[in-house]
Design a protein around this motif. Structure first.
Motif, short mmCIF file in Angstrom:
data_model
loop_
_atom_site.label_atom_id
_atom_site.label_comp_id
_atom_site.label_asym_id
_atom_site.label_seq_id
_atom_site.Cartn_x
_atom_site.Cartn_y
_atom_site.Cartn_z
N MET A 1 0.84 -1.19 0.00
CA MET A 1 0.00 0.00 0.00
C MET A 1 0.89 1.25 0.00
O MET A 1 1.85 1.31 0.76
CB MET A 1 -0.88 0.00 1.26
N ARG A 2 0.55 2.22 -0.85
CA ARG A 2 1.37 3.44 -0.90
C ARG A 2 0.86 4.44 0.12
O ARG A 2 -0.33 4.75 0.16
CB ARG A 2 1.34 4.02 -2.32
N LYS A 3 1.78 4.93 0.92
CA LYS A 3 1.43 5.90 1.96
C LYS A 3 2.43 7.03 1.94
O LYS A 3 3.59 6.82 1.58
CB LYS A 3 1.53 5.25 3.36
N VAL A 4 1.98 8.21 2.34
CA VAL A 4 2.92 9.33 2.52
C VAL A 4 3.30 9.35 4.00
O VAL A 4 2.47 9.65 4.85
CB VAL A 4 2.29 10.66 2.08
N ILE A 5 4.53 8.97 4.30
CA ILE A 5 4.94 8.88 5.71
C ILE A 5 6.31 9.51 5.94
O ILE A 5 7.10 9.66 5.01
CB ILE A 5 4.98 7.41 6.23
N MET A 6 6.56 9.85 7.19
CA MET A 6 7.85 10.42 7.55
C MET A 6 8.87 9.28 7.75
O MET A 6 8.49 8.13 7.97
CB MET A 6 7.73 11.26 8.83
N GLY A 7 10.14 9.64 7.70
CA GLY A 7 11.19 8.63 7.84
C GLY A 7 11.09 7.86 9.14
O GLY A 7 11.31 6.64 9.18
N ASN A 8 10.75 8.57 10.22
CA ASN A 8 10.62 7.89 11.51
C ASN A 8 9.53 6.83 11.47
O ASN A 8 9.69 5.74 12.02
CB ASN A 8 10.35 8.90 12.62
N HIS A 9 8.41 7.18 10.83
CA HIS A 9 7.32 6.19 10.74
C HIS A 9 7.69 5.04 9.80
O HIS A 9 7.18 3.93 9.96
CB HIS A 9 6.02 6.87 10.31
N ALA A 10 8.59 5.29 8.86
CA ALA A 10 9.08 4.20 8.02
C ALA A 10 9.80 3.16 8.88
O ALA A 10 9.66 1.95 8.67
CB ALA A 10 10.01 4.74 6.94
N LEU A 11 10.54 3.64 9.88
CA LEU A 11 11.17 2.71 10.84
C LEU A 11 10.10 1.92 11.61
O LEU A 11 10.21 0.71 11.77
CB LEU A 11 12.04 3.47 11.85
N SER A 12 9.06 2.65 12.06
CA SER A 12 8.00 1.98 12.82
C SER A 12 7.32 0.90 11.97
O SER A 12 7.09 -0.21 12.45
CB SER A 12 6.93 2.98 13.27
N TYR A 13 7.00 1.24 10.72
CA TYR A 13 6.34 0.26 9.85
C TYR A 13 7.26 -0.93 9.59
O TYR A 13 6.80 -2.07 9.54
CB TYR A 13 5.90 0.90 8.52
N GLY A 14 8.54 -0.67 9.44
CA GLY A 14 9.48 -1.77 9.24
C GLY A 14 9.49 -2.72 10.43
O GLY A 14 9.41 -3.94 10.28
N ALA A 15 9.52 -2.13 11.65
CA ALA A 15 9.54 -2.95 12.86
C ALA A 15 8.23 -3.71 13.02
O ALA A 15 8.21 -4.86 13.47
CB ALA A 15 9.78 -2.06 14.08
N MET A 16 7.11 -3.07 12.62
CA MET A 16 5.80 -3.73 12.71
C MET A 16 5.70 -4.88 11.72
O MET A 16 5.31 -6.00 12.08
CB MET A 16 4.69 -2.71 12.43
N LEU A 17 6.09 -4.61 10.47
CA LEU A 17 5.98 -5.65 9.44
C LEU A 17 6.91 -6.82 9.74
O LEU A 17 6.63 -7.96 9.37
CB LEU A 17 6.30 -5.05 8.06
N ALA A 18 8.04 -6.55 10.41
CA ALA A 18 8.96 -7.62 10.79
C ALA A 18 8.40 -8.41 11.98
O ALA A 18 9.04 -9.35 12.43
CB ALA A 18 10.33 -7.04 11.13
N ARG A 19 7.26 -8.01 12.48
CA ARG A 19 6.62 -8.65 13.64
C ARG A 19 7.57 -8.68 14.84
O ARG A 19 7.79 -9.74 15.46
CB ARG A 19 6.15 -10.07 13.31
N SER A 20 8.13 -7.52 15.17
CA SER A 20 8.96 -7.39 16.37
C SER A 20 8.15 -7.86 17.57
O SER A 20 6.97 -7.54 17.69
CB SER A 20 9.38 -5.93 16.58
N GLN A 21 8.78 -8.61 18.45
CA GLN A 21 8.05 -9.17 19.61
C GLN A 21 8.28 -8.39 20.88
O GLN A 21 7.44 -8.38 21.77
CB GLN A 21 8.46 -10.64 19.81
#
Lengths: 384, 302
Positions: A1-21
């Motif tokens: 999905m294409r989203k307009v996001i800030m770099g910090n939120h790109a880190l958050s999405y990466g951590a979420m998609l990686a299913r950080s525990q």
């Protein structure tokens, strides 16, 4: 999905998609949005993770280490002073072989207080045994977090995903947020072969005499030597799944270039614009953006530099008494090799000062006017 | 029940038979900290993981690749016993293990001094860990340097007799009580039944639980190894180290009530670290112990 996001939120999405525990973090400008969004994701159930709101960065890394040795995928993020406070635990995470992934927002070290970008914070952690990925776009940030977990967990070596303060952390860009099902296919769950569990009691990290210690560090170096090939292999695999390849370096118009910039971070994209303008003026310029600093991509750097007549390494950092840190590394990559071009080192953009296309062109003019390599560091945009 | 049977019952050992600590450890003769570990593991059982920072126990356990304990250990950085334990607990929970007891096991330096920030953080969050400070009243592992747990009057290598420690020991239990954590207990290696009973009680409580365990150190106290239990018992009986527990930061219960407290001087005279103390200084120690005891009695009454 294409989203307009800030770099910090790109880190958050990466951590979420990686299913950080387990996420353990402490706030610091300009990192705060990373953990704010992750905190919300944990609260609303988007992410099924334990979120530990620690009282310092030192404890953030210590608890990530505890979580990792217990068998959980752990993520944190910090910046500058926070990263420096973690220093002891960075050695611990790498020496203990805990594949934690951490976002670091490049911010200049105090004093004087600065919240703006330069790379001295992360480069001061060069010798801790962490992999270091320097990003230039928000897309690259989210993609790299996912890849970093895969590489880190394969090698059992922690990884830092690094982005410039404000120039990227607070800049909004269009990002193709990867599909969760595809990420799950690319990144399997973390299953370490040994972990801290009463079912298999072991002592981790006890007193280690001279008869054993060196072998532990030898293995760390040997596994780090496997990292460049693994980063390229997992980067190609990433390309097959998501349509975007990830590599060690990002050469831009280097094929026929006679002169190249060697850059990293967001300045690496500014340099591309300068390259376009130089080419329009008839200069065969190129840009070699270094994406991965540890392990250092010696082969890829030599491949590009072996074909050019001169290279200018532009550092947004300085090792006082030696000069730009990427410059030192690039010099060591070409040392003693025939056919390598003269290198000239430049320091620019410390403490968040802009590095402009005009400055890159100034660098190009200066470098091309010089007949041979010089020891003296050229400072760009400094008021002397 | 006959008087003999009653006497028998009174002195029957109630400690669990399970041994999770083996011989072959590296402790000094007469080490109190070693007994403390053995008793704690008897209380908690095998489903326990330990986070041990720099302290005597970082060595006592044995060098790589050996361990004298039958439970897993993570050797963590000096100031991170609490924060590492917090992470381990979160990691176990995240991977489906909700049963294992996670223990941070640290000395007095790692608790009173360098680890107090992480400990305070974990306690404020009420992280689900048991934190045990075995207190031998100085940095013994590095060679007897003063910590903020070193008592008034004591010699250490950094408080020589001409300049002995002139400040009282930090009241770590009061600091933890101020965090209003669910359970705090003091314990002594001279009273293993009391220690094991309270540790078993703590095991079934959720949240941060803190133990302050008195662990004599013949090497650092310049006492005889065979006097370790005697000294620990004297400290309990003269009120120097009372046995009590605090629930929810408020409800204080003294576990061993003392009808009369013996003078502290006999206890001090068995330890070379106090040999230099003049009568007035011994009186100062006694006054401090008396004042502490009175405070404890008041907190029980209130």
């Amino acid at each position: 999905m294409r989203k307009v996001i800030m770099g910090n939120h790109a880190l958050s999405y990466g951590a979420m998609l990686a299913r950080s525990q387990v996420i353990s973090a402490y706030p610091i400008t300009p990192q705060t949005q990373v953990v704010e969004l992750l905190s919300e994701m944990c609260a609303d159930g988007t992410l099924d993770a334990q979120f530990i709101k620690v009282e310092s960065e030192h404890s953030a890394m210590a608890s990530c280490i505890g979580a990792s040795v217990a068998g959980a995928r752990a993520f944190t993020a910090t910046s500058a002073q926070g990263l420096a406070l973690m220093h002891e635990m960075l050695h611990w995470a790498a020496g203990g072989r805990h594949p934690i992934v951490m976002g670091n927002i490049n911010r200049a070290m105090a004093p004087g207080w600065s919240i703006w970008t330069d790379q001295n914070d992360s480069l001061s952690q060069r010798d801790t045994g962490w992999m270091q990925f320097y990003c230039s776009s928000n897309q690259e940030v989210v993609d790299t977090v996912i890849q970093a977990f895969k590489v880190a967990e394969t090698l059992m070596i922690p990884a830092m995903v690094i982005l410039d303060a404000f120039a990227l952390s607070h800049t909004y860009e269009v990002v193709d947020v990867p599909d969760q099902a595809l990420v799950d296919r690319y990144l399997p769950p973390f299953k370490p072969s040994i972990k801290l569990t009463p079912a298999d009691p072991r002592a981790f990290g006890g007193l280690t005499g001279a008869e054993h210690y060196m072998e532990l560090r030898y293995k760390l170096q040997k596994d780090m030597e496997k990292a460049p090939a693994l980063i390229e292999e997992t980067g190609r695999e990433f390309g097959k799944v998501f349509g975007r390849e990830l590599g060690l370096v990002d050469p831009y118009l280097c094929g026929d270039a006679e002169f190249v910039f060697v850059t990293s971070g967001t300045a690496g994209f500014t340099a591309r614009v300068a390259v376009d303008e130089l080419r329009a003026a008839g200069v065969k310029a190129g840009n070699l953006r270094i994406k991965v600093f540890r392990p250092f991509p010696f082969d890829r750097v030599r491949e590009v530099l072996g074909k050019v007549k001169k290279a200018a390494v532009v550092d947004r950092n300085c090792s006082y008494g030696a000069g730009g840190i990427f410059y030192q590394e690039v010099k060591s990559a070409v040392y003693g090799r025939p056919g390598m071009p003269p290198l000239i080192g430049y320091v620019a953009g410390l403490g968040g000062r802009d590095i402009t296309t005009a400055q890159f062109k100034e660098v190009a003019a200066d470098a091309m006017a010089k007949a041979k390599a010089e020891e003296e560091i050229v400072w760009i945009g400094v008021k002397k | 029940m006959s008087p003999e049977a009653k006497k028998e019952k009174k002195f029957a050992l109630t400690l669990p038979a399970e041994e999770l600590m083996a011989c072959g450890h590296l402790a000094c003769q007469g080490c109190g900290a070693t007994l403390a570990m053995r008793y704690m593991l008897k209380a908690l059982g095998q489903k326990t993981v330990l986070c041990i920072p720099a302290c005597c126990w970082a060595v006592i356990d044995g060098p790589y690749p050996y361990s004298s304990l039958d439970v897993p250990i993570y050797h963590c950085a000096f100031e991170t016993a609490a924060s590492t334990a917090t992470g381990v607990k979160a990691g176990l929970e995240a991977t489906g293990d909700t049963e294992t007891t996670v223990v941070a096991w640290a000395g007095d330096g790692g608790t009173f001094d360098i680890g107090i920030q992480a400990l305070s953080g974990a306690a404020e969050r009420n992280d689900d860990i048991i934190y045990v400070c075995y207190d031998n009243e100085a940095y013994m592992n590095t060679g007897i340097q003063r910590s903020s747990a070193t008592p008034y009057g004591a010699w250490t290598t950094t408080t020589p007799v001409k300049h002995f420690k002139n400040r009282p020991k930090k009241d770590i239990v009061a600091i933890l009580a101020a965090h209003r954590i669910p359970y705090i207990a003091t314990a002594s290696v001279s009273h293993p039944e009391d220690f094991v009973k309270k540790m078993k009680k703590a095991k079934d409580i959720r949240g941060t639980r803190f133990f302050h365990v008195y662990a004599p150190c013949p090497t650092g106290w310049k006492s005889r190894p065979e006097d370790t239990i005697k000294l620990a018992r004297m400290a309990v009986q003269n009120g120097y180290f009372p046995l009590y527990e605090i629930e929810d930061g408020e409800k204080t219960t003294v576990n061993l009530k003392l009808k009369e407290r013996k003078p502290v001087e006999d206890f001090l005279r068995l330890q070379g670290r106090f040999r230099h103390l003049k009568p007035a200084e011994v009186a100062a120690v006694q006054a401090e112990v008396d004042a502490r005891w009175e405070r404890l009695m008041r907190s029980c009454a209130g």
